[in-house]
Each structure stands twice: as structure tokens, then as C-alpha cells.
Design an enzyme around this catalytic site. Structure first.
Site, PDB file in Angstrom:
ATOM      1  CB  VAL A  68     113.348   5.832  -0.182  1.00 50.50           C
ATOM      2  CG1 VAL A  68     113.538   7.324  -0.408  1.00 50.50           C
ATOM      3  CG2 VAL A  68     112.490   4.758  -1.114  1.00 50.50           C
ATOM      4  CG  ASP A 110     122.136   7.432  -1.040  1.00 49.90           C
ATOM      5  OD1 ASP A 110     123.028   6.733  -0.973  1.00 49.90           O
ATOM      6  OD2 ASP A 110     121.112   7.515  -1.372  1.00 49.90           O
ATOM      7  NE  ARG A 125      89.924  12.044  -5.952  1.00 51.51           N
ATOM      8  CZ  ARG A 125      90.362  12.484  -6.670  1.00 51.51           C
ATOM      9  NH1 ARG A 125      91.018  13.572  -6.574  1.00 51.51           N
ATOM     10  NH2 ARG A 125      89.052  12.700  -7.826  1.00 51.51           N
ATOM     11  CG  ASN A 185     119.147  10.476   0.398  1.00 50.31           C
ATOM     12  OD1 ASN A 185     118.323  11.783   1.392  1.00 50.31           O
ATOM     13  ND2 ASN A 185     118.821   9.819  -0.652  1.00 50.31           N
TER      14      ASN A 185
END
Length: 316
Positions: A256, A260, A30, A44
């Protein structure tokens, strides 16, 4: 401010980022409501430049409903785009944070396979968008089917138009790029593990990394070579000198887009005519700011400004 920056993303993605109490096999997990962002290396880079007060045009290969969704997301962020038809459906990727471990799991899809006519169409689009003085940024993974020599081919196209090429790639494409002189490559960036693989040895300290980067510059691979050293910042070598930049320690929320974001900040500073050490400092500060944000939100400008004041640059 018009900076004449063009970013290229052949393998874009719509990024979904979420969290779960615990990542375990078999059970239904979940998850929290996802954060949805446009993704892919060049995208990015353009997003980071936009956040930092500049402007870059993102040239993007798109396909299908996901590609249309991607363009909507970019429009909402105010990133100018030039889209051309890619093969198949634009990919999706996902990152999930395991809250029990505070660790992030990243699931990256390969994207549709390309054929030669897709590559040719992409090169024609790049030729039409790049001009004299344009900073062309190739960042991110190559789609399946794109030959490893694509960055080298692109370098020739960019040179013919009086533009400069900034490359942040990996794998076979990076290996091919460093095999010989690429006079049209202005800047080449890579991560530490990639540099060690190319060097065939460990690069434990900053001097080792600088020696490796300088050797690539001497061989004519690129005029500027940058190697990221993770939490230890980045090293840059060029004909003008060798520098190392590192920011203060920060709490890592998500990695993440950090690389970039570095490329975006560095490229924007370069377009503004700043000296290479200052460009390096801006890249490091922006990358550090990026890891403090959730999902793929990249960097907060105020955080970049604060970290830049604490970023140290030294000759190495």
C-alpha cells in the site's frame, strides 16, 4: 526547505489497515486494532515528501465527518493542506492481512459521484494554489463522474500558470492522456501492466519497457515517462536518455502506497534540481522502503538512505 510542490487528491480516503488470523467467508473475523491513516494518491505523495525532509501542500476534496477526520489526520502528520468542498462523504478503505497466508486483501471504495460544478470548483482551487515553477502532482484514482480528459484539462491549466505537471493515473484517464501530445505534462508514471495494456504487447525486459517509454516521449505525450517494473525497479525515458534503477531485494510487508512513495521521492529530488538518474534512484529506493512497513506508514527515512546506497542505475 521550500520546494513549491502541490499534490492533488480528488478521491481521498481514510485508510484502515488491520489483520486477522484467517480471512474466510460467513464467519465473524476478529481483527487486530486498526492502523488509521489519511490516504489517496496525492495525499500519500505529500506524506512521503514530508517523511523525506521536504514539504508539499496537499490540495484535497473533502466531504462530511470523514473528510473532517481526514484533515485532522493530515494535521497530526504536519502536512499542509488546502481543502475544498467535494460532493458527498469522503470515502473509507480497508486492507486486511490474512496471517495464515501472509497475504493482504485490499478493499477500495469508489467514493462519491462528481458533477461538473464539483470539477469546476476543484480547478478553481488548483488555479489559486499553483504558480510559476510549482510542481503539480496528480496522483490516484479519479472519482466517479469525473471525465477521462480531466488530466488533459488540468495540463492546460498548469501550463497557463507556468507550473509543471506530474501525473500518475490509470484506466480511461491514462488511455486518453497518451492519445496525443500533452506538452504541459512534465512527467508521466505508470505501472508495468498498464504499460503493456497501452502497448498492446508484453514488455518482458527492460529494453522493451524503455523502447515503449521512449516512444511516448517522441510522440510528445510527456517530457519524461516512467514505467514501474515491480521488483525489477523502474525504467525512465526522456530526451536526455534512458535509465533503469533497481534496489536490493527486500521483505514485502505491505504494498500500500509504494507507487505514491516513489512519486513523492522522485518529485522531491526533481524539486531539488537533481539529475534524472538520481531522481529515479531516489524514487526506487523510497518505494522499496515503503513495502517493508506495515499498513500505510509509507517509508522510514533511514531505510531509504540505506537502500539508496544499494540501488543500481544503468543506461538502457
Amino acid at each position: 526547505m521550500r520546494t513549491d510542490i502541490l499534490t492533488i487528491t480528488l478521491n481521498p480516503t481514510v485508510d484502515f489497515a488491520t489483520s486477522a488470523p484467517k480471512v474466510v467467508p460467513e464467519l465473524k473475523l476478529r481483527c487486530a486494532e486498526p492502523q488509521i491513516d489519511p490516504g489517496g494518491g496525492g495525499i500519500n505523495v505529500a506524506r512521503a515528501i514530508r517523511l523525506l525532509g521536504g514539504q508539499a501542500t496537499a490540495l484535497v476534496a473533502i466531504g462530511g465527518a470523514t473528510g473532517a477526520h481526514l484533515l485532522q489526520l493530515l494535521a497530526l502528520e504536519g502536512v499542509p493542506t488546502v481543502a475544498f468542498q467535494g460532493p458527498g462523504e469522503t470515502r473509507q478503505s480497508m486492507s486486511v492481512i490474512d496471517l495464515s497466508l501472509n497475504e493482504q486483501f485490499r478493499f477500495v471504495m469508489p467514493g462519491p459521484s462528481w458533477h461538473q460544478d464539483d470539477v469546476d470548483r476543484g480547478l478553481r482551487s488548483i488555479d489559486a494554489a499553483a504558480g510559476d515553477g510549482t510542481l503539480v502532482v496528480l496522483s490516484g484514482s479519479q472519482p466517479p463522474g469525473v471525465a477521462k480528459d480531466f488530466p488533459s484539462i488540468l495540463a492546460d491549466h498548469v501550463r497557463d500558470r507556468g507550473a509543471q505537471l506530474i501525473v500518475d493515473t490509470s484506466g480511461p484517464a491514462l488511455v486518453h492522456l497518451v492519445e496525443g501530445p500533452r506538452r504541459a505534462v512534465s512527467v508521466l508514471r505508470m505501472d508495468g501492466p498498464e504499460a503493456e495494456e497501452l502497448a498492446g504487447r508484453a514488455l518482458p525486459n527492460r529494453k522493451d519497457t524503455a523502447d515503449f517509454a521512449e516512444d511516448l516521449v517522441r510522440k510528445g505525450v510527456a517530457r519524461v515517462v516512467i514505467v514501474a517494473r515491480g521488483a525489477d525497479g523502474s525504467v525512465l525515458a526522456s530526451g536526455e536518455g534512458r535509465w533503469h534503477a533497481v534496489g536490493p531485494p527486500v521483505e514485502v510487508v505491505s504494498k500500500v502506497g509504494a507507487g505514491d512513495t516513489f512519486v513523492g521521492a522522485f518529485t522531491l529530488s526533481l524539486a531539488r534540481g537533481e539529475p534524472l538518474p538520481d531522481c529515479l534512484a531516489h524514487g526506487v529506493a523510497a518505494a522499496s522502503a515503503s513495502v517493508t512497513t506495515e499498513a500505510t506508514r509509507l517509508c522510514e527515512p533511514a531505510t531509504v538512505t540505506r537502500l539508496l546506497g544499494e540501488t543500481r542505475v544503468e543506461a538502457v
